[in-house]
Design an enzyme around this catalytic site. Structure first.
Site, PDB file in Angstrom:
ATOM      1  N   ASP A 177       0.821  -1.217   0.000  1.00  0.00           N
ATOM      2  CA  ASP A 177       0.000   0.000   0.000  1.00  0.00           C
ATOM      3  C   ASP A 177       0.856   1.268   0.000  1.00  0.00           C
ATOM      4  O   ASP A 177       2.041   1.254   0.377  1.00  0.00           O
ATOM      5  CB  ASP A 177      -0.886   0.044   1.249  1.00  0.00           C
ATOM      6  CG  ASP A 177      -1.955  -1.025   1.255  1.00  0.00           C
ATOM      7  OD1 ASP A 177      -2.090  -1.737   0.247  1.00  0.00           O
ATOM      8  OD2 ASP A 177      -2.653  -1.137   2.283  1.00  0.00           O
ATOM      9  N   ASP A 178       0.178   2.364  -0.357  1.00  0.00           N
ATOM     10  CA  ASP A 178       0.663   3.749  -0.146  1.00  0.00           C
ATOM     11  C   ASP A 178       1.772   4.190  -1.088  1.00  0.00           C
ATOM     12  O   ASP A 178       2.389   5.229  -0.864  1.00  0.00           O
ATOM     13  CB  ASP A 178       1.128   3.960   1.298  1.00  0.00           C
ATOM     14  CG  ASP A 178      -0.014   3.845   2.301  1.00  0.00           C
ATOM     15  OD1 ASP A 178      -1.173   3.789   1.859  1.00  0.00           O
ATOM     16  OD2 ASP A 178       0.253   3.806   3.509  1.00  0.00           O
ATOM     17  N   HIS A 228      -5.800   2.721  -4.316  1.00  0.00           N
ATOM     18  CA  HIS A 228      -5.817   2.991  -2.876  1.00  0.00           C
ATOM     19  C   HIS A 228      -6.331   4.405  -2.615  1.00  0.00           C
ATOM     20  O   HIS A 228      -5.948   5.032  -1.629  1.00  0.00           O
ATOM     21  CB  HIS A 228      -4.417   2.790  -2.300  1.00  0.00           C
ATOM     22  CG  HIS A 228      -4.374   2.631  -0.804  1.00  0.00           C
ATOM     23  ND1 HIS A 228      -5.341   1.958  -0.091  1.00  0.00           N
ATOM     24  CD2 HIS A 228      -3.464   3.052   0.124  1.00  0.00           C
ATOM     25  CE1 HIS A 228      -5.045   1.979   1.191  1.00  0.00           C
ATOM     26  NE2 HIS A 228      -3.907   2.640   1.354  1.00  0.00           N
ATOM     27  N   HIS A 232      -5.782   9.388  -0.269  1.00  0.00           N
ATOM     28  CA  HIS A 232      -5.713   8.658   1.003  1.00  0.00           C
ATOM     29  C   HIS A 232      -6.377   9.420   2.151  1.00  0.00           C
ATOM     30  O   HIS A 232      -5.812   9.558   3.251  1.00  0.00           O
ATOM     31  CB  HIS A 232      -4.259   8.351   1.361  1.00  0.00           C
ATOM     32  CG  HIS A 232      -4.111   7.186   2.305  1.00  0.00           C
ATOM     33  ND1 HIS A 232      -4.304   7.286   3.659  1.00  0.00           N
ATOM     34  CD2 HIS A 232      -3.785   5.883   2.083  1.00  0.00           C
ATOM     35  CE1 HIS A 232      -4.093   6.120   4.238  1.00  0.00           C
ATOM     36  NE2 HIS A 232      -3.787   5.238   3.300  1.00  0.00           N
ATOM     37  N   HIS A 324       3.686  -2.432   3.181  1.00  0.00           N
ATOM     38  CA  HIS A 324       3.717  -1.054   2.679  1.00  0.00           C
ATOM     39  C   HIS A 324       5.024  -0.768   1.942  1.00  0.00           C
ATOM     40  O   HIS A 324       6.103  -1.069   2.452  1.00  0.00           O
ATOM     41  CB  HIS A 324       3.546  -0.053   3.827  1.00  0.00           C
ATOM     42  CG  HIS A 324       2.182  -0.105   4.447  1.00  0.00           C
ATOM     43  ND1 HIS A 324       1.816  -1.102   5.333  1.00  0.00           N
ATOM     44  CD2 HIS A 324       1.093   0.693   4.280  1.00  0.00           C
ATOM     45  CE1 HIS A 324       0.559  -0.904   5.701  1.00  0.00           C
ATOM     46  NE2 HIS A 324       0.094   0.168   5.076  1.00  0.00           N
TER      47      HIS A 324
END
Length: 355
Positions: A177-178, A228, A232, A324
């Site tokens: 993620d991210d 995602h 965010h 991540h």
């Protein structure tokens, strides 16, 4: 003296002459020279002629109850007069020609707004499918359960429930993620390619726009790309419907335009996979994906050893692991990755990307 009803049944008296002249003016306005009688209108005493009828009083004082509206599940008006307001005499509906008597009570009652009721719509989906929201690689026959406005047909929420036997492969999915994120994403991608692992990257749209070369490298390496959100925002499930939809749509549109990649996976920030989130994603052709193994590699105290130990102690057949590559310093994740991959393979798990 005149009176008018504005909104929601409140009576406002506008005095055009002195109070001492009220009986005479009211009686004259109603065409009755006899001594007046006393009635109460919405809690206030007024004087009218002895032969007055309800209709004349309504016209003289401008009594107009507001109608109640029928609203859809999003609060928009479907019918502006679905629940008409009423004028009651002594607590019961009355015709306008009703003769009034001393002591009568006239009440203006507004109609109440109400929201349409909902139906449940059940649809059995063909084939074996992952859950939605998806927490593992398990598949089953699914039934989609939609809550729908009875009049408008607007979908309020969507959930999916398995029917019958659940099939779980002896496989594990690594997800990141991210990202994309300078240095970290490239380091992770290098390790995955070196160790022949296909994984899934849930990218943030604004970062993908800033670092498009990294996304291109992920695609070229055969990794699966998911969304995602664009920026965010958290908590994601408390955003308005329009903002949620925009956060999903903007990522899809950018990846399609820039990389010619169609995205069908969405991971909400924080894993907040509530029915409204799932419903909006489903309407956009997206499946919501969460996880069931979280080593919390993003915390400040995480070390390569603690991350690897957390993954290998929690993992089982069908697990989706949440790691991540972005959002900060993820060097510990990079260093933990080889031990994670070797440990999973030693246990006989295949490493797969989400599909």
């Amino acid at each position: 003296m005149t009176a008018r009803v504005t909104s929601r049944g409140s009576v406002r008296l506008a005095f055009l002459v002195g109070v001492a002249l009220v009986p005479l003016l009211v009686a004259t306005g109603l065409g009755d020279p006899s001594p007046p009688i006393s009635v109460r209108v919405n809690g206030r005493t007024v004087l009218v002629g002895t032969r007055s009828r309800l209709g004349a009083l309504i016209m003289t004082f401008g009594l107009r109850p507001d109608d109640g509206r029928l609203l859809d599940v999003n609060g928009h008006v479907l019918d502006p007069a679905s629940n008409p307001g009423r004028i009651l005499v002594n607590g019961v509906p009355a015709r306008r020609r009703l003769a009034l008597h001393d002591g009568d009570t006239i009440t203006v009652v507004d109609g109440k707004d109400h929201i349409e009721s909902t139906n449940r719509v059940l649809t059995r989906l063909p084939g074996l499918r992952p859950g939605d929201p998806q927490y593992s690689l398990s598949r089953a026959h699914l039934e989609r359960v939609e809550t729908v406005g009875r009049v408008s047909g607007i979908v309020v929420s969507t959930t999916y429930r398995p029917i019958g036997r659940i099939h779980t492969p002896r496989a594990v999915a690594l997800t990141f993620d991210d990202g994309p994120w300078p240095r970290t994403t490239r380091a992770i991608l290098h390790l995955l390619r070196k160790m022949h692992v296909h994984a899934t990257f849930f990218v943030i749209g604004s970062l993908a726009k800033r670092y498009p070369v990294m996304v291109h490298d992920e695609i070229r390496a055969g990794m699966t790309i998911g969304s995602h959100s664009w920026d965010h925002p958290e908590p994601f499930n408390r955003l308005g419907t329009h903002r949620m939809r925009t956060e999903m749509q903007d990522v899809n549109a950018f990846l399609k335009r820039r990389f010619h990649v169609g995205v069908d996976l969405f991971r909400p920030p924080g894993g907040t996979s509530t029915p409204p989130v799932v419903g909006i994603a489903s309407a956009l052709g997206l499946r919501v994906v969460d996880w069931n193994v979280d080593p919390r590699d993003w915390t400040s105290g995480a070390t390569p050893k603690s991350i690897a130990r957390a993954v290998l102690s929690q993992v089982k057949a069908g697990s989706i692991v949440d790691l991540h590559d972005g959002g900060g310093d993820q060097r510990a994740t990079v260093r933990a990755l080889p031990d994670i991959i070797r440990g999973l393979r030693k246990r006989g798990f295949r490493l797969v990307a989400l599909g």
